[in-house]
Design a protein around this motif. Structure first.
Motif, PDB file in Angstrom:
ATOM      1  N   ASP A   1       7.081  11.821  -3.674  1.00 60.93           N
ATOM      2  CA  ASP A   1       6.334  10.666  -4.158  1.00 60.93           C
ATOM      3  C   ASP A   1       6.089   9.674  -3.025  1.00 60.93           C
ATOM      4  N   THR A   2       5.036   8.886  -3.174  1.00 63.90           N
ATOM      5  CA  THR A   2       4.704   7.912  -2.146  1.00 63.90           C
ATOM      6  C   THR A   2       5.679   6.740  -2.146  1.00 63.90           C
ATOM      7  N   LYS A   3       5.768   6.107  -1.004  1.00 60.52           N
ATOM      8  CA  LYS A   3       6.497   4.843  -0.895  1.00 60.52           C
ATOM      9  C   LYS A   3       5.574   3.759  -1.450  1.00 60.52           C
ATOM     10  N   ASP A   4       6.039   3.014  -2.431  1.00 58.83           N
ATOM     11  CA  ASP A   4       5.209   1.992  -3.058  1.00 58.83           C
ATOM     12  C   ASP A   4       5.242   0.697  -2.262  1.00 58.83           C
ATOM     13  N   ILE A   5       4.060   0.162  -2.010  1.00 57.95           N
ATOM     14  CA  ILE A   5       3.896  -1.124  -1.339  1.00 57.95           C
ATOM     15  C   ILE A   5       3.192  -2.061  -2.320  1.00 57.95           C
ATOM     16  N   SER A   6       3.649  -3.276  -2.442  1.00 55.81           N
ATOM     17  CA  SER A   6       3.080  -4.204  -3.419  1.00 55.81           C
ATOM     18  C   SER A   6       1.619  -4.513  -3.094  1.00 55.81           C
ATOM     19  N   GLU A   7       0.813  -4.720  -4.160  1.00 55.25           N
ATOM     20  CA  GLU A   7      -0.591  -5.052  -3.981  1.00 55.25           C
ATOM     21  C   GLU A   7      -0.757  -6.337  -3.181  1.00 55.25           C
ATOM     22  N   LYS A   8       0.110  -7.288  -3.408  1.00 52.78           N
ATOM     23  CA  LYS A   8       0.024  -8.566  -2.705  1.00 52.78           C
ATOM     24  C   LYS A   8       0.208  -8.366  -1.203  1.00 52.78           C
TER      25      LYS A   8
ATOM     26  N   TYR B   1      -1.941  -7.759   4.343  1.00 49.41           N
ATOM     27  CA  TYR B   1      -1.892  -7.001   5.589  1.00 49.41           C
ATOM     28  C   TYR B   1      -3.261  -6.468   5.998  1.00 49.41           C
ATOM     29  N   PHE B   2      -4.024  -5.946   5.021  1.00 40.37           N
ATOM     30  CA  PHE B   2      -5.279  -5.290   5.354  1.00 40.37           C
ATOM     31  C   PHE B   2      -6.495  -6.197   5.255  1.00 40.37           C
ATOM     32  N   SER B   3      -6.387  -7.344   4.639  1.00 40.00           N
ATOM     33  CA  SER B   3      -7.564  -8.178   4.399  1.00 40.00           C
ATOM     34  C   SER B   3      -7.635  -9.434   5.249  1.00 40.00           C
ATOM     35  N   GLU B   4      -6.518  -9.879   5.797  1.00 43.31           N
ATOM     36  CA  GLU B   4      -6.523 -11.168   6.479  1.00 43.31           C
ATOM     37  C   GLU B   4      -7.073 -11.092   7.896  1.00 43.31           C
ATOM     38  N   SER B   5      -6.938  -9.950   8.553  1.00 48.18           N
ATOM     39  CA  SER B   5      -7.390  -9.863   9.935  1.00 48.18           C
ATOM     40  C   SER B   5      -8.857  -9.464   9.985  1.00 48.18           C
ATOM     41  N   TYR B   6      -9.376  -9.254  11.199  1.00 45.68           N
ATOM     42  CA  TYR B   6     -10.804  -9.016  11.360  1.00 45.68           C
ATOM     43  C   TYR B   6     -11.150  -7.531  11.287  1.00 45.68           C
ATOM     44  N   GLY B   7     -12.171  -7.206  10.461  1.00 44.74           N
ATOM     45  CA  GLY B   7     -12.700  -5.855  10.406  1.00 44.74           C
ATOM     46  C   GLY B   7     -11.700  -4.840   9.868  1.00 44.74           C
ATOM     47  N   ILE B   8     -11.795  -3.620  10.384  1.00 42.02           N
ATOM     48  CA  ILE B   8     -10.969  -2.526   9.904  1.00 42.02           C
ATOM     49  C   ILE B   8      -9.559  -2.597  10.441  1.00 42.02           C
TER      50      ILE B   8
END
Length: 323
Positions: free
Chosen positions: A217-224, A229-236
């Motif tokens: 099973d995958t390691k669960d990471i919270s949506e928050k 982590y993925f939305s605050e910085s620039y681009g991809i």
């Protein structure tokens, strides 16, 4: 009154009253009984609007929604610009999926979108000829890889694959827990927890080789945390922003850039006839490319490290033309 306008009137009447009699519809639309019946049948069959005749109320109404029903809308003429763009973009996206990617599943969805967009006066072919959506720098992904990644993501299973990193031109074996699949600038990326690196990473789907879904099973990471982590910085490029770039654009380029969204958390202000833009970022690679495309029309004011990087790239470009 053309047919599309009649659809709009019928829809408003049925949604605004518990039931509407045939006489009321005929008086409102000023059409024959045969034309009214054809319109109602078309709305039911082509637009999936559940219009029924209620004998107790002696009129037509829209059936009560069920737990698994979806919203029903009218042809594209009545959508606002954002909704039309979304439908056209999604239809274009489905048309351009690699053969075999989701072929058995998307045909009904495409037909539904086409029914939403088309009216008597315009076909989807005509709409597409007049409204163009132009993909840019799209890279092909293997259908098998896409399907396996999607299945592992939704089944919450780990994956193992060999990954070709463009930056170092090396191939490494990765074991990951898929978290999200992102479609960014016409290409697919897989956001995942990398078990070897013990950190979140983003993988370009077309660089994945020999993918295998694992039983673990995958390691669960919270949506928050994923959003941060993925939305605050620039681009991809992901990660918490460590720096803020400040760019100043020429008066000519200001007329375009002042209306653009480079980042959700950007700040902009005017210095006379020039526009300044502040952008958070963690990795400058994509940001540098976006800066360079403006050439001499932009200046990096801060930080010094980004200013030097852009300056060095410009010097290298200049040297290519001095040979």
């Amino acid at each position: 009154m053309n047919r599309t306008e009649r659809f709009y009137r019928i829809n408003n009447l049925l949604r605004g009253m518990s039931a509407v009699s045939t006489t009321a519809l005929l008086n409102e639309l000023e059409v024959s009984r045969a034309t009214l019946h054809r319109d109602l049948e078309y709305m039911c069959d082509r637009m999936d609007i559940p219009i029924v005749y209620d004998h107790a109320k002696r009129g037509y109404r829209i059936a009560s929604p069920t737990s698994d029903s979806v919203g029903h809308e009218l042809p594209g003429l009545w959508f606002n610009s954002h909704e039309v763009h979304a439908l056209l973009a999604f239809h274009h996206f489905l048309d351009n999926l690699e053969p075999g990617l989701l072929s058995p599943h998307i045909a009904p969805l495409k037909a539904r979108i086409q029914a939403l967009l088309e009216g008597k006066e315009q076909t989807l072919t005509e709409i597409s000829a007049r409204i163009r959506i132009l993909p840019q720098a799209m890279r092909r992904s293997e259908p098998a890889c896409f399907q396996l990644a999607t299945h592992a993501l939704l089944a919450r299973k780990q994956m193992r694959f060999r990954y070709h990193g463009r930056g170092r031109d090396d191939i490494t074996t990765r074991v990951i827990s898929p978290q999200r699949l992102a479609h960014y600038r016409d290409n697919w990326y897989l956001d995942a927890w990398d078990h070897g690196k013990r950190a979140l990473r983003t993988f370009a789907l077309e660089r994945i080789r020999e993918p295998l879904e694992l039983k673990e099973d995958t390691k669960d990471i919270s949506e928050k945390y994923l959003d941060r982590y993925f939305s605050e910085s620039y681009g991809i490029f992901s990660g918490r922003p460590r720096r803020k770039a400040v760019l100043r654009f020429s008066p000519q380029r200001t007329r375009w850039v002042a209306d653009e969204i480079w980042h959700p958390q950007q700040k902009g202000w005017f210095e006379g006839d020039r526009y300044c833009l502040e952008i958070p970022y963690s990795d400058d690679r994509e940001l540098v490319l976006d800066i360079l495309k403006h050439g001499s029309e932009v200046e990096v004011l801060h930080p010094k490290s980004l200013r030097n990087t852009v300056f060095e790239q410009l010097l290298r470009a200049e040297s290519q033309y001095r040979k």
